[in-house]
Design a protein around this motif. Structure first.
Motif, PDB file in Angstrom:
ATOM      1  N   UNK A  86       0.840  -1.206   0.000  1.00  0.00           N
ATOM      2  CA  UNK A  86       0.000   0.000   0.000  1.00  0.00           C
ATOM      3  C   UNK A  86       0.875   1.256   0.000  1.00  0.00           C
ATOM      4  N   UNK A  87       1.953   1.217   0.780  1.00  0.00           N
ATOM      5  CA  UNK A  87       2.851   2.370   0.854  1.00  0.00           C
ATOM      6  C   UNK A  87       3.578   2.576  -0.474  1.00  0.00           C
ATOM      7  N   UNK A  88       4.096   1.489  -1.038  1.00  0.00           N
ATOM      8  CA  UNK A  88       4.802   1.586  -2.326  1.00  0.00           C
ATOM      9  C   UNK A  88       3.875   2.126  -3.408  1.00  0.00           C
ATOM     10  N   UNK A  89       2.628   1.650  -3.410  1.00  0.00           N
ATOM     11  CA  UNK A  89       1.645   2.117  -4.396  1.00  0.00           C
ATOM     12  C   UNK A  89       1.390   3.616  -4.227  1.00  0.00           C
ATOM     13  N   UNK A  90       1.253   4.064  -2.969  1.00  0.00           N
ATOM     14  CA  UNK A  90       0.942   5.480  -2.716  1.00  0.00           C
ATOM     15  C   UNK A  90       2.084   6.385  -3.175  1.00  0.00           C
ATOM     16  N   UNK A  91       3.322   5.948  -2.966  1.00  0.00           N
ATOM     17  CA  UNK A  91       4.461   6.779  -3.353  1.00  0.00           C
ATOM     18  C   UNK A  91       4.692   6.756  -4.864  1.00  0.00           C
ATOM     19  N   UNK A  92       4.398   5.623  -5.485  1.00  0.00           N
ATOM     20  CA  UNK A  92       4.440   5.554  -6.953  1.00  0.00           C
ATOM     21  C   UNK A  92       3.359   6.475  -7.528  1.00  0.00           C
ATOM     22  N   UNK A  93       2.181   6.473  -6.890  1.00  0.00           N
ATOM     23  CA  UNK A  93       1.086   7.353  -7.327  1.00  0.00           C
ATOM     24  C   UNK A  93       1.493   8.823  -7.212  1.00  0.00           C
ATOM     25  N   UNK A  94       2.232   9.172  -6.158  1.00  0.00           N
ATOM     26  CA  UNK A  94       2.704  10.551  -5.996  1.00  0.00           C
ATOM     27  C   UNK A  94       3.584  10.980  -7.171  1.00  0.00           C
ATOM     28  N   UNK A  95       4.451  10.067  -7.624  1.00  0.00           N
ATOM     29  CA  UNK A  95       5.344  10.396  -8.738  1.00  0.00           C
ATOM     30  C   UNK A  95       4.555  10.500 -10.039  1.00  0.00           C
ATOM     31  N   UNK A  96       3.634   9.560 -10.275  1.00  0.00           N
ATOM     32  CA  UNK A  96       2.764   9.631 -11.458  1.00  0.00           C
ATOM     33  C   UNK A  96       2.000  10.951 -11.479  1.00  0.00           C
ATOM     34  N   UNK A  97       1.454  11.323 -10.316  1.00  0.00           N
ATOM     35  CA  UNK A  97       0.697  12.571 -10.183  1.00  0.00           C
ATOM     36  C   UNK A  97       1.582  13.779 -10.501  1.00  0.00           C
ATOM     37  N   UNK A  98       2.784  13.781  -9.955  1.00  0.00           N
ATOM     38  CA  UNK A  98       3.689  14.910 -10.165  1.00  0.00           C
ATOM     39  C   UNK A  98       4.054  15.063 -11.646  1.00  0.00           C
ATOM     40  N   UNK A  99       4.327  13.942 -12.294  1.00  0.00           N
ATOM     41  CA  UNK A  99       4.645  13.984 -13.731  1.00  0.00           C
ATOM     42  C   UNK A  99       3.441  14.468 -14.553  1.00  0.00           C
ATOM     43  N   UNK A 100       2.256  13.966 -14.211  1.00  0.00           N
ATOM     44  CA  UNK A 100       1.049  14.354 -14.954  1.00  0.00           C
ATOM     45  C   UNK A 100       0.727  15.833 -14.713  1.00  0.00           C
ATOM     46  N   UNK A 101       0.895  16.284 -13.469  1.00  0.00           N
ATOM     47  CA  UNK A 101       0.658  17.695 -13.146  1.00  0.00           C
ATOM     48  C   UNK A 101       1.612  18.584 -13.941  1.00  0.00           C
TER      49      UNK A 101
END
Length: 282
Positions: A162-177
């Motif tokens: 769950x933690x790894x997924x959340x931090x990967x999501x943060x990076x995906x979000x940052x790139x998309x933003x």
């Protein structure tokens, strides 16, 4: 950073507080968030003493979407300018916890809170530009994947996954933003603070926190050392036009190959917008 206003989420302890101290020392007007009134009051006093200048505290439990929305409203009412948003708040739970919105807590706090808060404050950031969105991720992003069929960990929950997924999501979000803000004077970057000695995961520790961390703690970074990259990405003059990057030890590096997958990032953005009730046109 004199004359610039910075909001650091999760600023009452650890990396967040050290980031706030560092930016206050550089002359920034600093605002922090925290969920414990006493801890928030103490941190504001400590940051003000260490860094000087203006320091404000906002009380909010960012695992709750209504609290994120209330916080955004208070920030917009209190801070006429906002040049930097540091999405620092985060946590780790070994067993599955559910947020006030019925979502898995790690995903809600570590990822959805920055996603929603950033979107709610984006107009103010644009008005205050040049501005920066800095999202604290982790090198475990390289082990993360977005399980769209089990996003909330209802089946076969693992705290680490769950933690790894959340931090990967943060990076995906940052790139998309960064892609969405391309051509605007607002940048979006993510970072790895290093392995830092904090009370991280103490509420509900797993085997790593109970057994492994005490052994390696002497080798870990201090919160001040861990905050160095956040401070650099938030303030370095030569990064004013740098966007869509991932930093470690204050240097740009490649994040996980799959974090550059625009189809996954777009799908995650749309799913996230639905989960927080945000218009996907944002």
């Amino acid at each position: 950073m004199t004359g610039r206003t910075v909001l650091v989420t999760g600023g009452t302890s650890g990396i967040g507080k050290a980031t706030a101290v560092g930016l206050a020392t550089l002359g920034a007007h600093v605002a922090i968030t925290g969920r414990n009134p006493k801890h928030l009051e103490d941190a504001v006093r400590e940051i003000r003493t260490a860094g000087g200048g203006q320091v404000e505290g906002f009380l909010a439990d960012l695992s709750s979407q209504s609290e994120v929305r209330r916080l955004a409203g208070e920030v917009l009412a209190s801070l006429p300018r906002l040049e930097v948003l540091v999405n620092n708040v985060g946590g780790y739970w070994n067993t599955r916890h559910v947020s006030a919105d019925g979502l898995e807590r790690t995903f809600a706090l570590n990822y959805l809170a920055p996603f929603l808060l950033t979107n709610l404050l984006l107009k103010r950031l644009k008005q205050s530009a040049p501005a920066r969105v800095v999202t604290v991720a982790s090198n475990v992003q390289s082990m993360g994947r977005i399980d769209f069929e089990n996003l909330q960990g209802e089946r076969d929950y693992s705290g680490a996954r769950a933690y790894n997924q959340s931090k990967f999501a943060d990076v995906l979000f940052s790139h998309e933003l960064a892609r969405r803000l391309q051509g605007s004077p607002v940048t979006a970057n993510a970072l790895h603070p290093g392995v830092v000695s904090t009370a991280f995961g103490a509420e509900d520790p797993g085997t790593i926190q109970r057994v492994f961390i005490p052994i390696v703690r002497p080798l870990m970074k201090t919160p001040a050392q861990g905050a160095a990259t956040s401070i650099h990405v938030a303030s370095a003059p030569d990064l004013e036009h740098v966007t869509g990057c991932y930093f470690s030890n204050s240097k740009a590096k490649k994040s996980a190959k799959q974090s550059y997958d625009t189809a996954t990032a777009l799908r995650l953005w749309q799913v996230s917008a639905d989960l927080v009730g945000l218009d996907t046109a944002h």
